[in-house]
Design a protein around this motif. Sequence first.
Motif, mmCIF file in Angstrom:
data_model
loop_
_atom_site.group_PDB
_atom_site.id
_atom_site.type_symbol
_atom_site.label_atom_id
_atom_site.label_comp_id
_atom_site.label_asym_id
_atom_site.label_seq_id
_atom_site.Cartn_x
_atom_site.Cartn_y
_atom_site.Cartn_z
ATOM 1 N N LEU A 55 0.835 -1.204 0.000
ATOM 2 C CA LEU A 55 0.000 0.000 0.000
ATOM 3 C C LEU A 55 0.873 1.259 0.000
ATOM 4 O O LEU A 55 0.568 2.229 -0.709
ATOM 5 C CB LEU A 55 -0.938 -0.003 1.214
ATOM 6 C CG LEU A 55 -2.018 -1.085 1.202
ATOM 7 C CD1 LEU A 55 -2.818 -1.068 2.503
ATOM 8 C CD2 LEU A 55 -2.952 -0.932 0.009
ATOM 9 N N ILE A 82 -4.115 4.810 4.020
ATOM 10 C CA ILE A 82 -3.908 3.390 4.340
ATOM 11 C C ILE A 82 -4.990 2.930 5.325
ATOM 12 O O ILE A 82 -5.576 1.856 5.166
ATOM 13 C CB ILE A 82 -2.489 3.140 4.903
ATOM 14 C CG1 ILE A 82 -1.451 3.289 3.777
ATOM 15 C CG2 ILE A 82 -2.383 1.746 5.533
ATOM 16 C CD1 ILE A 82 -0.007 3.148 4.209
ATOM 17 N N VAL A 93 -8.126 2.362 3.435
ATOM 18 C CA VAL A 93 -8.110 1.076 2.727
ATOM 19 C C VAL A 93 -8.429 -0.060 3.703
ATOM 20 O O VAL A 93 -9.197 -0.973 3.380
ATOM 21 C CB VAL A 93 -6.750 0.833 2.030
ATOM 22 C CG1 VAL A 93 -6.653 -0.598 1.496
ATOM 23 C CG2 VAL A 93 -6.548 1.822 0.875
ATOM 24 N N GLY A 130 -6.728 -1.654 -3.409
ATOM 25 C CA GLY A 130 -6.307 -0.720 -2.358
ATOM 26 C C GLY A 130 -5.042 0.029 -2.740
ATOM 27 O O GLY A 130 -4.935 1.252 -2.548
ATOM 28 N N ARG A 131 -4.088 -0.687 -3.309
ATOM 29 C CA ARG A 131 -2.841 -0.037 -3.756
ATOM 30 C C ARG A 131 -3.135 0.986 -4.853
ATOM 31 O O ARG A 131 -2.567 2.077 -4.867
ATOM 32 C CB ARG A 131 -1.866 -1.109 -4.278
ATOM 33 C CG ARG A 131 -0.493 -0.563 -4.665
ATOM 34 C CD ARG A 131 0.385 -1.663 -5.235
ATOM 35 N NE ARG A 131 -0.193 -2.254 -6.441
ATOM 36 C CZ ARG A 131 0.277 -3.332 -7.053
ATOM 37 N NH1 ARG A 131 1.336 -3.951 -6.569
ATOM 38 N NH2 ARG A 131 -0.310 -3.806 -8.140
ATOM 39 N N MET A 160 -4.256 4.279 -3.480
ATOM 40 C CA MET A 160 -3.299 5.042 -2.674
ATOM 41 C C MET A 160 -2.700 6.249 -3.414
ATOM 42 O O MET A 160 -2.135 7.130 -2.792
ATOM 43 C CB MET A 160 -2.171 4.124 -2.177
ATOM 44 C CG MET A 160 -2.575 3.190 -1.047
ATOM 45 S SD MET A 160 -3.233 4.059 0.403
ATOM 46 C CE MET A 160 -1.829 5.070 0.861
#
Length: 235
Positions: A97, A114, A117, A146-147, A150
Amino acid sequence: MLEIKNLSVHYGVIHALKDITLTVNTGEIVTLIGANGAGKTTTLRTISGLIKPTSGEIMLEGKNITSLSAPQRVELGISQVPEGRRIFPEMSVFENLELGAFLRNDKKGIKQDIDMVFDQFPILGDRRKQMAGTLSGGEQQMLAIGRGLMSKPRILLLDEPSMGLAPLLVREIFKIIQEINQSGTTILLVEQNASMALSIAHRAYVLETGSIVLSGQGKELAKSSDIQKAYLGGE
């Protein structure tokens, strides 16, 4: 928000995309459906700057970004979640992440995102220190999404998010995609599971051998007999 004008891509002598034109408006989920080899992934990779087009233009909010590099496009708000997830297996969930925010330097904001997420995907929060390669397929897909979030994208490009997942998990992933969209992120979705994609998409384009052959509202296309025969297993 995003406009593709007469985009062509060649792989050597292969004409992979043939003068395609499409738009994605702010706040929409737009899906590209089509058979394997139709040019769906090529379209996403060209939008994100990983493939150079032979001709045509890519416009983001009226700005021509055709000649910009992939990192420059990330800075402008385009983020791609690639087919096959492409997480970093030898790194932890948390480190994956962090890498998603590689162009950012607002430490407080990165930490908040983060945490966001982990709120969206509680299982990732439980496994934040776990090596990403040991996660299940569904968990890896959640991590890849999720990444992608970011970098604080304004438009998220999702390539085959349901690939290889059990039907129950597919429904969960599509529910999450809708939630991400409702929270303000515009989405361009490439997906082989045409019925699921059309059920959540505001609009859809059908690609066949590098050309757009049909477009319309997602739910309307789902009712089309041609689409049902070709992609939804109907008679």
